[in-house]
Scaffold this motif. Structure first.
Motif, PDB file in Angstrom:
ATOM      1  N   GLU A   4       0.828  -1.209   0.000  1.00 59.09           N
ATOM      2  CA  GLU A   4       0.000   0.000   0.000  1.00 59.09           C
ATOM      3  C   GLU A   4       0.865   1.263   0.000  1.00 59.09           C
ATOM      4  OE1 GLU A   4      -3.114   2.428  -0.347  1.00 59.09           O
ATOM      5  OE2 GLU A   4      -3.200   0.263  -0.602  1.00 59.09           O
ATOM      6  N   ASN A   5       2.123   1.125   0.406  1.00 58.54           N
ATOM      7  CA  ASN A   5       3.041   2.272   0.441  1.00 58.54           C
ATOM      8  C   ASN A   5       4.260   2.051  -0.447  1.00 58.54           C
ATOM      9  OD1 ASN A   5       1.799   4.311   2.167  1.00 58.54           O
ATOM     10  ND2 ASN A   5       1.813   2.674   3.678  1.00 58.54           N
ATOM     11  N   LEU A  20       7.086   4.648  -0.330  1.00 60.17           N
ATOM     12  CA  LEU A  20       6.427   5.873   0.128  1.00 60.17           C
ATOM     13  C   LEU A  20       6.707   6.093   1.610  1.00 60.17           C
ATOM     14  CD1 LEU A  20       3.036   5.412  -1.736  1.00 60.17           C
ATOM     15  CD2 LEU A  20       4.935   6.888  -2.377  1.00 60.17           C
ATOM     16  N   ARG A  21       6.729   7.364   2.019  1.00 60.86           N
ATOM     17  CA  ARG A  21       7.066   7.724   3.396  1.00 60.86           C
ATOM     18  C   ARG A  21       5.935   8.507   4.063  1.00 60.86           C
ATOM     19  NH1 ARG A  21      12.456   7.809   4.965  1.00 60.86           N
ATOM     20  NH2 ARG A  21      11.432   8.037   6.988  1.00 60.86           N
ATOM     21  N   PRO A  22       4.800   7.826   4.364  1.00 64.20           N
ATOM     22  CA  PRO A  22       3.710   8.524   5.056  1.00 64.20           C
ATOM     23  C   PRO A  22       4.113   8.993   6.454  1.00 64.20           C
ATOM     24  CG  PRO A  22       3.261   6.169   4.940  1.00 64.20           C
ATOM     25  CD  PRO A  22       4.474   6.433   4.097  1.00 64.20           C
ATOM     26  N   ASP A  23       5.177   8.416   7.009  1.00 66.41           N
ATOM     27  CA  ASP A  23       5.672   8.871   8.314  1.00 66.41           C
ATOM     28  C   ASP A  23       6.242  10.279   8.235  1.00 66.41           C
ATOM     29  OD1 ASP A  23       7.684   7.543   6.654  1.00 66.41           O
ATOM     30  OD2 ASP A  23       9.071   7.742   8.339  1.00 66.41           O
ATOM     31  N   ALA A  25       5.405  12.542   5.397  1.00 62.75           N
ATOM     32  CA  ALA A  25       4.512  13.456   4.663  1.00 62.75           C
ATOM     33  C   ALA A  25       3.190  12.764   4.338  1.00 62.75           C
ATOM     34  CB  ALA A  25       5.206  13.922   3.385  1.00 62.75           C
ATOM     35  N   PRO A  26       2.347  12.553   5.344  1.00 64.70           N
ATOM     36  CA  PRO A  26       1.104  11.806   5.105  1.00 64.70           C
ATOM     37  C   PRO A  26       0.183  12.418   4.045  1.00 64.70           C
ATOM     38  CG  PRO A  26       1.117  12.793   7.312  1.00 64.70           C
ATOM     39  CD  PRO A  26       2.491  12.957   6.744  1.00 64.70           C
ATOM     40  N   ALA A  27       0.037  13.724   4.014  1.00 64.28           N
ATOM     41  CA  ALA A  27      -0.855  14.354   3.030  1.00 64.28           C
ATOM     42  C   ALA A  27      -0.282  14.241   1.612  1.00 64.28           C
ATOM     43  CB  ALA A  27      -1.110  15.819   3.386  1.00 64.28           C
ATOM     44  N   HIS A  28       1.040  14.389   1.478  1.00 62.76           N
ATOM     45  CA  HIS A  28       1.667  14.286   0.164  1.00 62.76           C
ATOM     46  C   HIS A  28       1.610  12.850  -0.355  1.00 62.76           C
ATOM     47  CE1 HIS A  28       3.051  18.271   1.230  1.00 62.76           C
ATOM     48  NE2 HIS A  28       3.465  18.439  -0.014  1.00 62.76           N
ATOM     49  N   VAL A  29       1.845  11.884   0.511  1.00 64.32           N
ATOM     50  CA  VAL A  29       1.752  10.478   0.105  1.00 64.32           C
ATOM     51  C   VAL A  29       0.312  10.163  -0.319  1.00 64.32           C
ATOM     52  CG1 VAL A  29       1.833   8.088   0.948  1.00 64.32           C
ATOM     53  CG2 VAL A  29       3.746   9.650   1.397  1.00 64.32           C
ATOM     54  N   ALA A  30      -0.658  10.648   0.437  1.00 56.03           N
ATOM     55  CA  ALA A  30      -2.064  10.429   0.079  1.00 56.03           C
ATOM     56  C   ALA A  30      -2.363  11.023  -1.298  1.00 56.03           C
ATOM     57  CB  ALA A  30      -2.987  11.026   1.135  1.00 56.03           C
ATOM     58  N   ARG A  31      -1.836  12.223  -1.588  1.00 56.43           N
ATOM     59  CA  ARG A  31      -2.056  12.865  -2.895  1.00 56.43           C
ATOM     60  C   ARG A  31      -1.400  12.067  -4.018  1.00 56.43           C
ATOM     61  NH1 ARG A  31      -2.745  18.116  -4.682  1.00 56.43           N
ATOM     62  NH2 ARG A  31      -4.420  18.072  -3.148  1.00 56.43           N
ATOM     63  N   ILE A  32      -0.161  11.659  -3.821  1.00 56.79           N
ATOM     64  CA  ILE A  32       0.546  10.887  -4.856  1.00 56.79           C
ATOM     65  C   ILE A  32      -0.233   9.604  -5.161  1.00 56.79           C
ATOM     66  CG2 ILE A  32       2.640   9.532  -5.336  1.00 56.79           C
ATOM     67  CD1 ILE A  32       3.315  12.433  -5.589  1.00 56.79           C
ATOM     68  N   LYS A  33      -0.694   8.919  -4.119  1.00 54.14           N
ATOM     69  CA  LYS A  33      -1.455   7.677  -4.329  1.00 54.14           C
ATOM     70  C   LYS A  33      -2.792   7.962  -5.009  1.00 54.14           C
ATOM     71  CE  LYS A  33      -1.311   5.689  -0.201  1.00 54.14           C
ATOM     72  NZ  LYS A  33      -1.274   4.649   0.878  1.00 54.14           N
ATOM     73  N   GLU A  34      -3.459   9.031  -4.609  1.00 56.66           N
ATOM     74  CA  GLU A  34      -4.742   9.399  -5.220  1.00 56.66           C
ATOM     75  C   GLU A  34      -4.565   9.663  -6.715  1.00 56.66           C
ATOM     76  OE1 GLU A  34      -8.275  12.732  -4.518  1.00 56.66           O
ATOM     77  OE2 GLU A  34      -6.266  13.153  -3.773  1.00 56.66           O
ATOM     78  N   LEU A  35      -3.581  10.486  -7.067  1.00 55.06           N
ATOM     79  CA  LEU A  35      -3.326  10.796  -8.478  1.00 55.06           C
ATOM     80  C   LEU A  35      -2.898   9.553  -9.246  1.00 55.06           C
ATOM     81  CD1 LEU A  35      -1.499  14.238  -8.117  1.00 55.06           C
ATOM     82  CD2 LEU A  35      -3.827  13.847  -8.973  1.00 55.06           C
ATOM     83  N   THR A  36      -2.065   8.723  -8.613  1.00 50.50           N
ATOM     84  CA  THR A  36      -1.608   7.482  -9.254  1.00 50.50           C
ATOM     85  C   THR A  36      -2.805   6.590  -9.572  1.00 50.50           C
ATOM     86  OG1 THR A  36       0.566   7.565  -8.214  1.00 50.50           O
ATOM     87  CG2 THR A  36      -0.209   5.393  -8.907  1.00 50.50           C
ATOM     88  N   ARG A  37      -3.689   6.430  -8.599  1.00 50.04           N
ATOM     89  CA  ARG A  37      -4.857   5.558  -8.793  1.00 50.04           C
ATOM     90  C   ARG A  37      -5.824   6.113  -9.836  1.00 50.04           C
ATOM     91  NH1 ARG A  37      -4.530   3.664  -2.632  1.00 50.04           N
ATOM     92  NH2 ARG A  37      -3.911   1.525  -3.098  1.00 50.04           N
ATOM     93  N   GLU A  38      -5.797   7.413 -10.071  1.00 48.19           N
ATOM     94  CA  GLU A  38      -6.630   8.023 -11.123  1.00 48.19           C
ATOM     95  C   GLU A  38      -5.971   7.930 -12.493  1.00 48.19           C
ATOM     96  OE1 GLU A  38      -7.255  12.045  -9.797  1.00 48.19           O
ATOM     97  OE2 GLU A  38      -8.596  11.435  -8.172  1.00 48.19           O
ATOM     98  N   GLY A  39      -4.717   7.432 -12.560  1.00 49.84           N
ATOM     99  CA  GLY A  39      -4.002   7.350 -13.834  1.00 49.84           C
ATOM    100  C   GLY A  39      -3.408   8.677 -14.267  1.00 49.84           C
ATOM    101  N   VAL A 149       0.151   1.881  -7.597  1.00 50.29           N
ATOM    102  CA  VAL A 149       0.391   1.506  -6.214  1.00 50.29           C
ATOM    103  C   VAL A 149       0.526  -0.015  -6.244  1.00 50.29           C
ATOM    104  CG1 VAL A 149      -0.541   1.481  -3.862  1.00 50.29           C
ATOM    105  CG2 VAL A 149      -0.929   3.466  -5.355  1.00 50.29           C
ATOM    106  N   ALA A 150       1.584  -0.567  -5.644  1.00 48.54           N
ATOM    107  CA  ALA A 150       1.857  -2.008  -5.716  1.00 48.54           C
ATOM    108  C   ALA A 150       0.666  -2.844  -5.251  1.00 48.54           C
ATOM    109  CB  ALA A 150       3.116  -2.356  -4.927  1.00 48.54           C
ATOM    110  N   ALA A 151      -0.095  -2.360  -4.270  1.00 48.60           N
ATOM    111  CA  ALA A 151      -1.260  -3.097  -3.776  1.00 48.60           C
ATOM    112  C   ALA A 151      -2.313  -3.289  -4.853  1.00 48.60           C
ATOM    113  CB  ALA A 151      -1.873  -2.362  -2.574  1.00 48.60           C
TER     114      ALA A 151
END
Length: 153
Positions: A4-5, A20-23, A25-39, A149-151
């Protein structure tokens, strides 16, 4: 490895694995994953690649002045050093303007420490980042073929 990270970024020069380093930058990691999942990042070029410094991408216009339609992020600066393989967010001169653009350090860039948000680190495939065409912008920029995202892979 935490799927997931973990990002799998396939460049036209080869695959890159990013922890990924949510420890940090949690908001930045969430954004990167969100954009990644949207393609969002699929097909996006590295518009600024400076030897000995970094490779910057994440702008859908390929110009360095674009971003996503989402709001800019508040800075999440840390003491994490900008060293080879570190992934950090690009921004304007204003600290709270990171959106979708990011860069991967080729080398030690300690002058950026505490001023840019570190959100990940390349754990495999740094040679594919090294192989990206150089320039500001490169004549024929390298691109992200896909980012997952690998997951989800």
């Amino acid at each position: 490895m935490d799927p997931e990270n973990t990002l799998v970024m396939t460049l036209d020069t080869g695959p890159v694995t990013i922890k990924l380093r949510p420890d940090l930058a949690p908001a930045h990691v969430a954004r990167i994953k969100e954009l990644t999942r949207e393609g969002f990042y699929d097909g996006v070029v590295f518009h600024r690649v400076i030897p000995g410094f970094m490779a910057q991408g994440g702008d859908p216009t390929g110009t360095g002045s674009g971003g996503s339609s989402k709001p800019n992020l508040q800075a999440e600066f840390s003491r994490e050093p900008h060293v080879r393989g570190v992934c950090s967010m690009a921004r304007t001169a204003s600290p709270n303007t990171a959106n979708s653009q990011f860069f991967v350090c080729f080398d030690d860039a300690s002058f950026l420490d505490g001023q840019y948000t570190v959100w990940g680190e390349v754990t495999d495939g740094i040679d594919a980042v090294d192989a990206l065409p150089k320039g500001e912008p490169p004549r024929e920029p390298g691109k992200i073929v896909s980012m997952k995202v690998a997951a989800d892979a």
